[in-house]
Design an enzyme around this catalytic site. Structure first.
Site, PDB file in Angstrom:
ATOM      1  N   ASP A 189      14.257 -20.110  -0.245  1.00 31.38           N
ATOM      2  CA  ASP A 189      14.324 -21.254  -1.162  1.00 31.38           C
ATOM      3  C   ASP A 189      15.661 -21.997  -1.061  1.00 31.38           C
ATOM      4  OD1 ASP A 189      11.940 -20.048  -2.144  1.00 31.38           O
ATOM      5  OD2 ASP A 189      13.092 -18.896  -3.611  1.00 31.38           O
ATOM      6  N   GLU A 355       4.372 -25.551  -5.328  1.00 29.82           N
ATOM      7  CA  GLU A 355       5.706 -25.335  -5.913  1.00 29.82           C
ATOM      8  C   GLU A 355       6.760 -26.060  -5.083  1.00 29.82           C
ATOM      9  OE1 GLU A 355       5.725 -21.096  -5.671  1.00 29.82           O
ATOM     10  OE2 GLU A 355       6.118 -21.063  -3.518  1.00 29.82           O
TER      11      GLU A 355
HETATM   12  O1  FUB Z   1      11.691 -16.911  -4.037  1.00 28.91           O
HETATM   13  C1  FUB Z   1      10.902 -16.761  -5.182  1.00 28.91           C
HETATM   14  C2  FUB Z   1       9.783 -17.782  -5.203  1.00 28.91           C
HETATM   15  O2  FUB Z   1       9.047 -17.761  -3.982  1.00 28.91           O
HETATM   16  C3  FUB Z   1      10.224 -19.221  -5.328  1.00 28.91           C
HETATM   17  O3  FUB Z   1      10.549 -19.602  -6.622  1.00 28.91           O
HETATM   18  C4  FUB Z   1       9.034 -19.935  -4.802  1.00 28.91           C
HETATM   19  O4  FUB Z   1       9.248 -21.275  -4.486  1.00 28.91           O
HETATM   20  C5  FUB Z   1       8.682 -19.090  -3.601  1.00 28.91           C
HETATM   21  O5  FUB Z   1       9.424 -19.450  -2.479  1.00 28.91           O
END
Ligand code: FUB
Length: 465
Positions: A189, A355
């Protein structure tokens, strides 16, 4: 025992194991991260290597086979259990860990036990410039060779033990030939940005089962190739009263002469919701402090998970907060950057959105980008839409970043984009399953070029190793 208390207990045990032994070596604060080899101090020419997944010290010379050289090469990374210590990752993606006190190579399961077994804390070795590696979870034991096999043995204050447990960190037998990962170890991320002549990367720390890491680190660079590790900038345990774990997907913006870190976190209380918070600092490398003492967006207030924040500031200075998993939200932030009008929150979910919202502006067009599918799915990918305002409405243009199986690249997503100042050159930071051997909780960060076509659409991003 909370995390800080446990770390204190472990450090005092490390301290005790050295203080109780008058001639014990002083603590060596840091190791160089990146690709290295480790040479025995009392058997020069023998290097720490793995063979049939077991740790040993064996002779390695320029005439050794490529396999032997590779087996004697490790990437020194931030400790899987503590950023103050280190882990050692082999070329096949596995980590050195102890099990029944034998040192072996295994894939990271992300459990607290595995992470602790695979974490070692350096102290000065028996000769100048060498290190001895103390077990994170058994601080009275050190990594030591006997009969050329690598074991985790109880420290003995003898010249023999000190030598058997001391190693010189040398240049790697097999140097890194790929551009990525741009920061050694497991991170995801990435939020990439630019402040005052330096690029900054703010990632999630990865390698934890259920993405449970409690802290964020910051990295900076002037060339997007060589990155400096600035250490932990926010640690949920001691620094955030309402969050203990799930330190996910940070985003940092500069405003009002300060730096604002937007982040998500969960509590150890059994409440499975994640909340979104904001922390502030006078420096891009922290330390950051929780600005509100409570979440900025409490999980459950709006549809979807309150995670993956991102802030876009328009040319008129107005900043917008984007966030959400399952549902995408946007709201103009107040000038204080730590509040907004709840009535102004908009749902801007696009087809395929999962997301990781990211917004940029180029030539008057707003680009809303996001990740599709689950981060554990090799088909995790980035798509985008364009619009005429930071609030949309958005027209989906398609997928621009996806797996590249010919190079073993999977799960490419949760990206961010930075413009090289004063140019129309754009770089995209994103994570992928670690190559090789990674998965949805063992991810790594890389950077590639992002280009625009003449009509303003984004050209497919070509993932490279
Ligand atoms: O790294 C944790 C979670 O996994 C993130 O918040 C999401 O976007 C996904 O990448």
């Amino acid at each position: 025992m909370d995390r800080r208390a446990r770390l204190l207990a472990v450090s005092s045990l490390v301290l005790a194991s050295t203080l109780a032994l008058p001639a014990a070596p002083a603590s060596a604060a840091t190791l160089p991260t990146g690709t290295r080899s480790l040479e025995s101090v009392n058997y020069p020419g023998r290097f720490l290597r793995h063979l049939d997944h077991l740790g040993r010290i064996d002779p390695v010379t320029s005439g050794s086979s490529a396999q032997t050289k590779s087996d004697a090469t490790f990437t020194v990374v931030s400790g899987l259990a503590s950023p103050s210590c280190y882990s050692f990752q082999a070329a096949n993606g596995m980590f050195l860990r102890h099990y029944d006190y034998r040192v072996r190579l295994e894939s990271n399961t992300g459990t607290p036990t595995f992470r602790a077994d695979a974490t070692f804390c350096p102290v000065d070795g028996s000769v100048a410039g060498s290190v001895s590696l103390v077990s994170f979870n058994y601080p009275d034991r050190r990594l030591r060779h006997r009969n050329y096999e690598l074991w985790l043995d109880t420290f003995e204050d003898t010249a023999r033990f000190r030598a058997d447990s001391s190693f010189r960190i040398t240049a790697p037998w097999t140097p890194k030939t790929t551009k990525g990962p741009v920061i050694p170890g497991l991170f995801a991320d990435p939020h990439i940005t630019h402040f005052n002549g330096r690029y900054y990367l703010y990632p999630t720390t990865d390698g934890y089962a259920s993405w449970a890491a409690p802290h964020y680190k910051a990295f900076s660079s002037t060339d997007l190739v060589n990155w400096t590790d600035h250490g932990v900038i926010l640690d949920h345990g001691p620094d955030v009263s309402w969050a203990d774990n799930s330190a996910w997907a940070p985003a940092v913006v500069a405003k009002n002469g300060r730096y604002y870190l937007y982040f998500s976190g969960g509590a150890a209380s059994g409440d499975t919701r994640k909340h979104l918070g904001v922390a502030v600092s006078d420096s891009p490398t922290g330390p950051f402090r929780d600005a509100l003492g409570k979440p900025l967006v409490r999980g459950g207030t709006y549809p979807g998970q309150a995670i993956d924040p991102m802030v876009f500031t328009d040319d008129d200075g107005k900043s917008y907060l984007y966030w959400g998993q399952g549902t995408a939200h946007v709201v103009p932030l107040n000038d204080d950057m730590v509040s907004f009008d709840p009535a102004a929150v908009r749902n801007i979910t696009t087809t395929g959105y999962n997301e990781a919202s990211f917004v940029l502006k180029r030539n008057g067009t707003y680009y809303f980008m996001w990740s599709e599918n689950d981060t554990r799915d090799e088909n995790y990918q980035v798509a985008y839409a364009t619009g005429a305002s930071p609030l949309g409405p958005w027209t989906k243009r398609g997928v621009v970043l996806q797996k590249r199986l010919d190079l073993g690249i999977k799960g490419t997503g949760h990206h961010s984009v930075v413009r090289v100042p004063g140019t129309d050159t754009w770089q995209v930071a994103y994570h992928r399953f670690a190559v090789p051997g990674g998965n949805g909780t063992n991810r790594e960060v890389t950077v590639d070029r992002m280009t625009f076509n003449a009509d303003g659409t984004i050209a497919p991003i070509v993932p490279t190793l």
